[in-house]
Design a protein around this motif. Structure first.
Motif, PDB file in Angstrom:
ATOM      1  N   MET A 105       0.832  -1.202   0.000  1.00 30.45           N
ATOM      2  CA  MET A 105       0.000   0.000   0.000  1.00 30.45           C
ATOM      3  C   MET A 105       0.870   1.257   0.000  1.00 30.45           C
ATOM      4  O   MET A 105       0.518   2.257  -0.632  1.00 30.45           O
ATOM      5  N   SER A 106       2.003   1.209   0.700  1.00 33.50           N
ATOM      6  CA  SER A 106       2.836   2.415   0.815  1.00 33.50           C
ATOM      7  C   SER A 106       3.421   2.820  -0.534  1.00 33.50           C
ATOM      8  O   SER A 106       3.562   4.002  -0.817  1.00 33.50           O
ATOM      9  N   VAL A 107       3.742   1.845  -1.367  1.00 28.44           N
ATOM     10  CA  VAL A 107       4.275   2.194  -2.700  1.00 28.44           C
ATOM     11  C   VAL A 107       3.131   2.353  -3.705  1.00 28.44           C
ATOM     12  O   VAL A 107       2.976   3.399  -4.340  1.00 28.44           O
ATOM     13  N   ASN A 108       2.296   1.314  -3.837  1.00 27.44           N
ATOM     14  CA  ASN A 108       1.321   1.290  -4.930  1.00 27.44           C
ATOM     15  C   ASN A 108       0.208   2.330  -4.759  1.00 27.44           C
ATOM     16  O   ASN A 108      -0.320   2.834  -5.754  1.00 27.44           O
ATOM     17  N   LEU A 109      -0.137   2.673  -3.515  1.00 29.59           N
ATOM     18  CA  LEU A 109      -1.207   3.656  -3.307  1.00 29.59           C
ATOM     19  C   LEU A 109      -0.695   4.985  -2.748  1.00 29.59           C
ATOM     20  O   LEU A 109      -1.018   6.042  -3.289  1.00 29.59           O
TER      21      LEU A 109
END
Ligand code: NAD
Ligand code: 4PL
Length: 243
Positions: A105-109
């Motif tokens: 989530m931290s990278v992709n979103l």
């Protein structure tokens, strides 16, 4: 050439689909800023397209701000943001941990939130912008061994729709491209590489997808002439999920 004199930030540009997008946007006339957490890879891509490189981790607010500041100080504007960087895992559901979930989530979103927030200011000042967010056809297929990734990419698509609604009045379009399984460095080094034979049976066009099969869809949505298209999902997967 669809992108003459346009300035395009491409994240994840060191390899795979991001590199193919950088190459294609440059071939259409864009000045490319190749961004990747892998700084050497970003440099290599930039050299190949007579562009510039920025080493940045899209999950870090200060890196993302520096990416946009360097682009604006060099070129005076940002016309295109192509969000390609992401983590593509292969993890059986039983093994997915909360740490895995949060990292995805931290990278992709988070990365999408940060990059889109940061380019909004120069794009609004210019009254022009083209944002293309790469999601995946896994959001339609529910592909196994990727549950946290599928959730993040569903978020990419939903956020694309919401942002299109918010930003249209400023001359900014926001669209998503959903590739199917594609032979990139990341995928070929993972167990996903073994899925090509099966995936090809599901496609209308029975061959292996390459990064250069995806880049033209991104280039179209990044072009001025696509200005009446916003909040859309362009599925580039050889028809795997067409039914
Ligand atoms: P890849 O793993 O080969 O390349 C990804 C690139 O992103 C790498 O250069 C990596 O260093 C960079 N990156 C990762 N985390 C980053 C971060 N925090 N900050 C900056 N850069 C970062 O991946 P790929 O297969 O080319 O996939 C590219 C995009 O296409 C991703 O959004 C992926 O979800 C999507 N996609 C891929 C496939 C596929 O089968 N290859 C299918 C559908 C969607
Ligand atoms: C069909 O986005 O779209 C595996 C790995 N299989 O990342 C993807 C398919 C993968 C995909 C993807």
């Amino acid at each position: 050439m669809k992108l003459q004199d346009r300035v395009a930030i491409v994240t994840g540009a060191a390899q795979g689909i991001g590199k193919a997008v950088a190459d294609k946007l440059a071939a259409e006339g864009a000045k490319v800023v190749a961004v990747d957490v892998n700084g050497e890879g970003a440099e290599r891509t930039a050299e190949g397209v007579d562009g510039t490189a920025v080493q940045a981790d899209i999950s870090k607010p200060e890196d993302v701000q520096r990416m946009v500041d360097e682009t604006v100080s060099r070129h005076g504007k940002v016309d295109v943001l192509a969000n390609v960087a992401a983590i593509v895992p292969f993890t059986a559901w039983d093994d997915v941990t909360f740490d895995d979930w949060r990292r995805i989530m931290s990278v992709n979103l988070d990365g999408l939130f940060l990059t889109m927030k940061a380019v909004e200011k120069p794009m609004r000042a210019a009254g022009y912008g083209r944002i293309v967010n790469v999601t995946s056809n896994v959001i339609l297929a529910g592909t196994p061994n990727l549950a946290h990734y599928v959730a993040s990419k569903g978020g990419v698509w939903a956020f694309t729709r919401a942002a299109a609604r918010e930003l249209g009045k400023y001359g900014i379009t926001v669209n998503s491209v959903a590739p199917g399984l594609t032979a990139t460095e990341g995928v070929m080094a993972s167990p996903h590489a073994e899925a090509f034979e099966f995936v090809q049976m599901l496609q209308c066009i029975p061959r292996r997808g390459e990064a250069t099969d995806i880049a033209p869809s991104v280039a179209f949505l990044a072009s001025e002439e696509a200005g009446w298209v916003t909040g859309q999902l362009l599925v580039a997967d050889a028809g795997m999920t067409h039914n």
